[in-house]
Write a protein that holds these residues in place. Sequence first.
Motif, PDB file in Angstrom:
ATOM      1  N   ARG A 161       0.844  -1.195   0.000  1.00 53.48           N
ATOM      2  CA  ARG A 161       0.000   0.000   0.000  1.00 53.48           C
ATOM      3  C   ARG A 161       0.884   1.251   0.000  1.00 53.48           C
ATOM      4  O   ARG A 161       1.743   1.427   0.872  1.00 53.48           O
ATOM      5  CB  ARG A 161      -0.926   0.027   1.217  1.00 53.48           C
ATOM      6  CG  ARG A 161      -1.936   1.186   1.147  1.00 53.48           C
ATOM      7  CD  ARG A 161      -2.936   1.137   2.263  1.00 53.48           C
ATOM      8  NE  ARG A 161      -3.794  -0.032   2.216  1.00 53.48           N
ATOM      9  CZ  ARG A 161      -4.855  -0.154   1.418  1.00 53.48           C
ATOM     10  NH1 ARG A 161      -5.180   0.833   0.598  1.00 53.48           N
ATOM     11  NH2 ARG A 161      -5.578  -1.257   1.453  1.00 53.48           N
ATOM     12  N   LEU A 162       0.656   2.131  -0.955  1.00 51.03           N
ATOM     13  CA  LEU A 162       1.428   3.366  -1.044  1.00 51.03           C
ATOM     14  C   LEU A 162       0.930   4.371  -0.011  1.00 51.03           C
ATOM     15  O   LEU A 162      -0.281   4.528   0.178  1.00 51.03           O
ATOM     16  CB  LEU A 162       1.316   3.974  -2.438  1.00 51.03           C
ATOM     17  CG  LEU A 162       1.758   3.110  -3.627  1.00 51.03           C
ATOM     18  CD1 LEU A 162       1.691   3.913  -4.912  1.00 51.03           C
ATOM     19  CD2 LEU A 162       3.148   2.554  -3.411  1.00 51.03           C
ATOM     20  N   ASP A 163       1.861   5.041   0.642  1.00 52.24           N
ATOM     21  CA  ASP A 163       1.469   6.077   1.600  1.00 52.24           C
ATOM     22  C   ASP A 163       1.929   7.471   1.176  1.00 52.24           C
ATOM     23  O   ASP A 163       1.699   8.446   1.877  1.00 52.24           O
ATOM     24  CB  ASP A 163       1.996   5.758   3.001  1.00 52.24           C
ATOM     25  CG  ASP A 163       3.517   5.653   3.055  1.00 52.24           C
ATOM     26  OD1 ASP A 163       4.191   5.968   2.048  1.00 52.24           O
ATOM     27  OD2 ASP A 163       4.041   5.262   4.119  1.00 52.24           O
ATOM     28  N   HIS A 164       2.590   7.564   0.013  1.00 53.89           N
ATOM     29  CA  HIS A 164       3.000   8.882  -0.478  1.00 53.89           C
ATOM     30  C   HIS A 164       3.269   8.809  -1.977  1.00 53.89           C
ATOM     31  O   HIS A 164       3.485   7.732  -2.542  1.00 53.89           O
ATOM     32  CB  HIS A 164       4.251   9.379   0.261  1.00 53.89           C
ATOM     33  CG  HIS A 164       5.486   8.601  -0.087  1.00 53.89           C
ATOM     34  ND1 HIS A 164       5.841   7.430   0.556  1.00 53.89           N
ATOM     35  CD2 HIS A 164       6.444   8.813  -1.034  1.00 53.89           C
ATOM     36  CE1 HIS A 164       6.962   6.974   0.045  1.00 53.89           C
ATOM     37  NE2 HIS A 164       7.348   7.783  -0.923  1.00 53.89           N
ATOM     38  N   PHE A 165       3.270   9.966  -2.607  1.00 50.92           N
ATOM     39  CA  PHE A 165       3.727  10.145  -3.986  1.00 50.92           C
ATOM     40  C   PHE A 165       4.877  11.145  -3.964  1.00 50.92           C
ATOM     41  O   PHE A 165       4.852  12.105  -3.188  1.00 50.92           O
ATOM     42  CB  PHE A 165       2.623  10.719  -4.894  1.00 50.92           C
ATOM     43  CG  PHE A 165       1.460   9.809  -5.160  1.00 50.92           C
ATOM     44  CD1 PHE A 165       1.588   8.430  -5.157  1.00 50.92           C
ATOM     45  CD2 PHE A 165       0.217  10.354  -5.462  1.00 50.92           C
ATOM     46  CE1 PHE A 165       0.500   7.605  -5.414  1.00 50.92           C
ATOM     47  CE2 PHE A 165      -0.878   9.542  -5.724  1.00 50.92           C
ATOM     48  CZ  PHE A 165      -0.741   8.169  -5.702  1.00 50.92           C
ATOM     49  N   ASP A 166       5.848  10.953  -4.835  1.00 49.85           N
ATOM     50  CA  ASP A 166       6.929  11.915  -4.996  1.00 49.85           C
ATOM     51  C   ASP A 166       6.779  12.632  -6.334  1.00 49.85           C
ATOM     52  O   ASP A 166       6.420  12.010  -7.348  1.00 49.85           O
ATOM     53  CB  ASP A 166       8.287  11.222  -4.924  1.00 49.85           C
ATOM     54  CG  ASP A 166       8.626  10.774  -3.512  1.00 49.85           C
ATOM     55  OD1 ASP A 166       8.345  11.537  -2.568  1.00 49.85           O
ATOM     56  OD2 ASP A 166       9.172   9.658  -3.352  1.00 49.85           O
ATOM     57  N   GLY A 167       7.074  13.917  -6.344  1.00 49.33           N
ATOM     58  CA  GLY A 167       6.925  14.703  -7.552  1.00 49.33           C
ATOM     59  C   GLY A 167       8.042  15.697  -7.747  1.00 49.33           C
ATOM     60  O   GLY A 167       8.906  15.887  -6.886  1.00 49.33           O
ATOM     61  N   ARG A 168       8.006  16.355  -8.895  1.00 51.94           N
ATOM     62  CA  ARG A 168       8.986  17.380  -9.244  1.00 51.94           C
ATOM     63  C   ARG A 168       8.250  18.620  -9.706  1.00 51.94           C
ATOM     64  O   ARG A 168       7.126  18.547 -10.213  1.00 51.94           O
ATOM     65  CB  ARG A 168       9.924  16.867 -10.336  1.00 51.94           C
ATOM     66  CG  ARG A 168      10.671  15.599  -9.956  1.00 51.94           C
ATOM     67  CD  ARG A 168      11.526  15.091 -11.111  1.00 51.94           C
ATOM     68  NE  ARG A 168      12.630  16.007 -11.383  1.00 51.94           N
ATOM     69  CZ  ARG A 168      13.406  15.926 -12.465  1.00 51.94           C
ATOM     70  NH1 ARG A 168      13.150  15.004 -13.393  1.00 51.94           N
ATOM     71  NH2 ARG A 168      14.402  16.767 -12.640  1.00 51.94           N
ATOM     72  N   TRP A 169       8.898  19.777  -9.561  1.00 52.93           N
ATOM     73  CA  TRP A 169       8.281  21.039  -9.974  1.00 52.93           C
ATOM     74  C   TRP A 169       9.299  21.931 -10.666  1.00 52.93           C
ATOM     75  O   TRP A 169      10.516  21.776 -10.488  1.00 52.93           O
ATOM     76  CB  TRP A 169       7.660  21.776  -8.786  1.00 52.93           C
ATOM     77  CG  TRP A 169       8.639  22.236  -7.724  1.00 52.93           C
ATOM     78  CD1 TRP A 169       8.986  21.569  -6.584  1.00 52.93           C
ATOM     79  CD2 TRP A 169       9.397  23.455  -7.716  1.00 52.93           C
ATOM     80  NE1 TRP A 169       9.909  22.304  -5.863  1.00 52.93           N
ATOM     81  CE2 TRP A 169      10.177  23.459  -6.524  1.00 52.93           C
ATOM     82  CE3 TRP A 169       9.482  24.546  -8.575  1.00 52.93           C
ATOM     83  CZ2 TRP A 169      11.039  24.517  -6.206  1.00 52.93           C
ATOM     84  CZ3 TRP A 169      10.342  25.598  -8.262  1.00 52.93           C
ATOM     85  CH2 TRP A 169      11.104  25.579  -7.081  1.00 52.93           C
ATOM     86  N   SER A 170       8.779  22.864 -11.451  1.00 56.97           N
ATOM     87  CA  SER A 170       9.625  23.886 -12.070  1.00 56.97           C
ATOM     88  C   SER A 170       8.814  25.157 -12.256  1.00 56.97           C
ATOM     89  O   SER A 170       7.578  25.135 -12.299  1.00 56.97           O
ATOM     90  CB  SER A 170      10.177  23.415 -13.425  1.00 56.97           C
ATOM     91  OG  SER A 170       9.144  23.330 -14.385  1.00 56.97           O
ATOM     92  N   VAL A 171       9.523  26.267 -12.335  1.00 59.71           N
ATOM     93  CA  VAL A 171       8.922  27.565 -12.642  1.00 59.71           C
ATOM     94  C   VAL A 171       9.722  28.185 -13.778  1.00 59.71           C
ATOM     95  O   VAL A 171      10.934  28.405 -13.637  1.00 59.71           O
ATOM     96  CB  VAL A 171       8.926  28.504 -11.418  1.00 59.71           C
ATOM     97  CG1 VAL A 171       8.419  29.890 -11.818  1.00 59.71           C
ATOM     98  CG2 VAL A 171       8.078  27.936 -10.291  1.00 59.71           C
ATOM     99  N   GLU A 172       9.062  28.423 -14.887  1.00 63.54           N
ATOM    100  CA  GLU A 172       9.718  29.074 -16.015  1.00 63.54           C
ATOM    101  C   GLU A 172       8.672  29.546 -17.011  1.00 63.54           C
ATOM    102  O   GLU A 172       7.539  29.060 -17.021  1.00 63.54           O
ATOM    103  CB  GLU A 172      10.716  28.137 -16.703  1.00 63.54           C
ATOM    104  CG  GLU A 172      10.132  26.846 -17.229  1.00 63.54           C
ATOM    105  CD  GLU A 172      11.195  25.957 -17.870  1.00 63.54           C
ATOM    106  OE1 GLU A 172      11.655  26.293 -18.977  1.00 63.54           O
ATOM    107  OE2 GLU A 172      11.575  24.956 -17.245  1.00 63.54           O
ATOM    108  N   ARG A 173       9.057  30.516 -17.808  1.00 66.85           N
ATOM    109  CA  ARG A 173       8.203  31.051 -18.875  1.00 66.85           C
ATOM    110  C   ARG A 173       6.833  31.485 -18.358  1.00 66.85           C
ATOM    111  O   ARG A 173       5.814  31.330 -19.019  1.00 66.85           O
ATOM    112  CB  ARG A 173       8.051  30.027 -20.005  1.00 66.85           C
ATOM    113  CG  ARG A 173       9.377  29.644 -20.640  1.00 66.85           C
ATOM    114  CD  ARG A 173       9.250  28.592 -21.706  1.00 66.85           C
ATOM    115  NE  ARG A 173       8.566  29.094 -22.899  1.00 66.85           N
ATOM    116  CZ  ARG A 173       8.499  28.429 -24.051  1.00 66.85           C
ATOM    117  NH1 ARG A 173       9.075  27.232 -24.143  1.00 66.85           N
ATOM    118  NH2 ARG A 173       7.866  28.933 -25.073  1.00 66.85           N
ATOM    119  N   GLY A 174       6.816  32.004 -17.128  1.00 63.52           N
ATOM    120  CA  GLY A 174       5.567  32.487 -16.564  1.00 63.52           C
ATOM    121  C   GLY A 174       4.618  31.408 -16.090  1.00 63.52           C
ATOM    122  O   GLY A 174       3.453  31.700 -15.809  1.00 63.52           O
ATOM    123  N   LEU A 175       5.110  30.169 -15.976  1.00 67.62           N
ATOM    124  CA  LEU A 175       4.266  29.057 -15.577  1.00 67.62           C
ATOM    125  C   LEU A 175       4.913  28.295 -14.430  1.00 67.62           C
ATOM    126  O   LEU A 175       6.135  28.263 -14.296  1.00 67.62           O
ATOM    127  CB  LEU A 175       4.059  28.090 -16.738  1.00 67.62           C
ATOM    128  CG  LEU A 175       3.339  28.610 -17.986  1.00 67.62           C
ATOM    129  CD1 LEU A 175       3.471  27.601 -19.109  1.00 67.62           C
ATOM    130  CD2 LEU A 175       1.879  28.897 -17.686  1.00 67.62           C
TER     131      LEU A 175
END
Length: 229
Positions: A205-219
């Motif tokens: 059973r999964l208890d978390h998700f891992d993710g990535r983020w970025s900020v560029e080009r106004g987004l």
Amino acid sequence: MIDELLPETVVAVEAHGEEGVREFGGGPLYPEEEALLARAVAKRRREFTVVRGCARRAMEKLGVAPQPVLPGERGAPQWPAGLTGSMTHCDGYGAAALVRATDLASLGIDAEPHRPLPEGVQSAIALPAEEERLRGLAADRPEVHWDRLLFSAKESVYKAWFPLTRKWLDFAEADIDIDPGLADGARGTFRARLLVPGPVLGGRRLDHFDGRWSVERGLVATAITVARA
């Protein structure tokens, strides 16, 4: 932008600005898709068409014949057999990310304009612990709209969650801790701790998700991938 947040097995196709609208927004829709737009305003039609153009380009890159992309349960896109994926759109941007289901169990992507959330939204979507962390992030890195990043991360969490569970996930049912990354950079990671029983993959059973983020080009963009067990 989105593709830099995803593993190489994922095919991401993006549409930026008017050039993207011209490239991906002019293609014909399937009759089943047209039927969904009978009363749609121009903006809705444009976004719908562009993001499906991106999705069909991704299908082609994976060697799958282009097909309609119709909303299923709770609006989740229905993908061709053997594929899983995610779509996102906001003003001036649209993207689709697809992968073979043998390579990933699920994925979720989201993009938002890099500006503060409208008044009242943060308190509606953030847990008290998240709001406390947002204050610290804003003090250290005021150039990033961390409230919008949190919102985007929660959207990506839901998009990755739903295909695995077929259940609703409320904003308050995932506690997201954002790693701000390097002080001079606009990229980082985050972890979403699930506050309700997570999906079971390979008997675990999964208890978390891992993710990535970025900020560029106004987004601001976020992405989550869930590996096969």
